[in-house]
Write a protein that holds these residues in place. Sequence first.
Motif, PDB file in Angstrom:
ATOM      1  N   TRP A  18       0.850  -1.211   0.000  1.00  0.00           N
ATOM      2  CA  TRP A  18       0.000   0.000   0.000  1.00  0.00           C
ATOM      3  C   TRP A  18       0.872   1.242   0.000  1.00  0.00           C
ATOM      4  N   ARG A  22       1.157   4.320  -2.761  1.00  0.00           N
ATOM      5  CA  ARG A  22       0.975   5.741  -2.447  1.00  0.00           C
ATOM      6  C   ARG A  22       2.151   6.561  -2.993  1.00  0.00           C
ATOM      7  N   HIS A 274      -8.710  -3.518   4.580  1.00  0.00           N
ATOM      8  CA  HIS A 274      -7.549  -2.916   3.912  1.00  0.00           C
ATOM      9  C   HIS A 274      -7.536  -3.263   2.429  1.00  0.00           C
ATOM     10  N   ASN A 275      -7.399  -2.239   1.601  1.00  0.00           N
ATOM     11  CA  ASN A 275      -7.284  -2.398   0.156  1.00  0.00           C
ATOM     12  C   ASN A 275      -5.983  -1.730  -0.282  1.00  0.00           C
ATOM     13  N   ASP A 277      -4.964  -0.752  -2.931  1.00  0.00           N
ATOM     14  CA  ASP A 277      -5.149   0.268  -3.962  1.00  0.00           C
ATOM     15  C   ASP A 277      -5.892   1.503  -3.462  1.00  0.00           C
ATOM     16  N   SER A 278      -6.372   1.471  -2.227  1.00  0.00           N
ATOM     17  CA  SER A 278      -7.089   2.614  -1.679  1.00  0.00           C
ATOM     18  C   SER A 278      -6.107   3.667  -1.179  1.00  0.00           C
ATOM     19  N   PRO A 279      -6.430   4.951  -1.339  1.00  0.00           N
ATOM     20  CA  PRO A 279      -5.545   5.983  -0.772  1.00  0.00           C
ATOM     21  C   PRO A 279      -5.585   6.025   0.750  1.00  0.00           C
ATOM     22  N   LEU A 280      -6.625   5.417   1.355  1.00  0.00           N
ATOM     23  CA  LEU A 280      -6.713   5.287   2.806  1.00  0.00           C
ATOM     24  C   LEU A 280      -6.106   3.956   3.243  1.00  0.00           C
ATOM     25  N   GLY A 283     -10.167   0.953   4.596  1.00  0.00           N
ATOM     26  CA  GLY A 283     -11.424   1.401   4.027  1.00  0.00           C
ATOM     27  C   GLY A 283     -11.255   2.253   2.778  1.00  0.00           C
ATOM     28  N   GLU A 284     -12.368   2.826   2.346  1.00  0.00           N
ATOM     29  CA  GLU A 284     -12.415   3.637   1.142  1.00  0.00           C
ATOM     30  C   GLU A 284     -13.014   4.998   1.464  1.00  0.00           C
ATOM     31  N   VAL A 285     -12.761   5.958   0.594  1.00  0.00           N
ATOM     32  CA  VAL A 285     -13.410   7.257   0.726  1.00  0.00           C
ATOM     33  C   VAL A 285     -14.867   7.093   0.325  1.00  0.00           C
ATOM     34  N   LYS A 286     -15.774   7.547   1.181  1.00  0.00           N
ATOM     35  CA  LYS A 286     -17.210   7.376   0.947  1.00  0.00           C
ATOM     36  C   LYS A 286     -17.839   8.685   0.511  1.00  0.00           C
TER      37      LYS A 286
END
Length: 307
Positions: A18, A22, A274-275, A277-280, A283-286
């Motif tokens: 991750w 980033r 946890h992903n 590819d997510s910027p967080l 979780g993900e931005v909702k």
Amino acid sequence: MILNTGTRTDIPAFFHKWFLKRIDEGFVLSKNPYNNQIYKYNFNPKTVDCICFCSKNPKHLVKKLDNLSEYRQFWFVTITSYGKDIEVNVPNYKKVIKTFKILSENLGANAVAWRYDPIFITEKYDLDFHIDRFGDMASQLHEYTSDCTISFIDLYQKVLRNFPQGREVTTEERLVIGKNFAEIADEYGIQMKTCVEGTLLDQFGFDSSGCMTQQVLEKAIGNNLKVPKGKYKNRECNCLMGRDIGLYNTCMHGCKYCYANANMKLVKRNQKLHNPDSPLLIGEVKDGDVVKEVNEPSYIDTKQKLF
């Protein structure tokens, strides 16, 4: 800007893919653990003065140091030798020492510091245990770092819940540790430090000003910093804590003394969210989330450089 990856979790050990993603995408989102505000920080090497890491197992990122070559870095590597009864998923300390040496050889001894913490006393892990193991480690690490920071266990409620046999280290025990560690450190040319532990051990030559002070970071990056007064300081020390991109309740080391995890059930639940590819981190931005972009400048003093 100073970016900190390590006071809430161990990103090199568990979230290295991750983190490298980033770096590739040039930004990271970080959720404030106290109010859920989301901040966006850039990874521009021209404005990121230093990336600070703190890890018990940095080997995954050490294999990818070329990906970080544009960035100035400071690494704290925690090496103790508690057993699996205490540090459930931490590698054997001999393996971590090997990784520490590789880090130092690549980045320089000023950019890599050793942590021996937290110290606690039990029948199994008594004073003799700590003194013997510290001496063994110091003999192997002294050519690869100039500093070692120690601290004593903090008995937060979550720590007492997960580590009921934990107890405060007495003043007498701290003095024995301080005196013996200082004598060993003097033999090997290592500066002993404490952080937010008071000045009790200063009598043995300890530096109690902090573990990640401006002077420490300047030595690591080879540049003077002009950091605004009070910037990044939120503890009873002189450390520059930086912008933390980690998150509590996410570290899988499973250490019984951990202050950053409430319990492992919560950690495992977060791991499923946890992903890479997510910027967080988790979780993900909702829809409805507000992201605040932080445009923070470089604090490197271009008129002065440390040599």
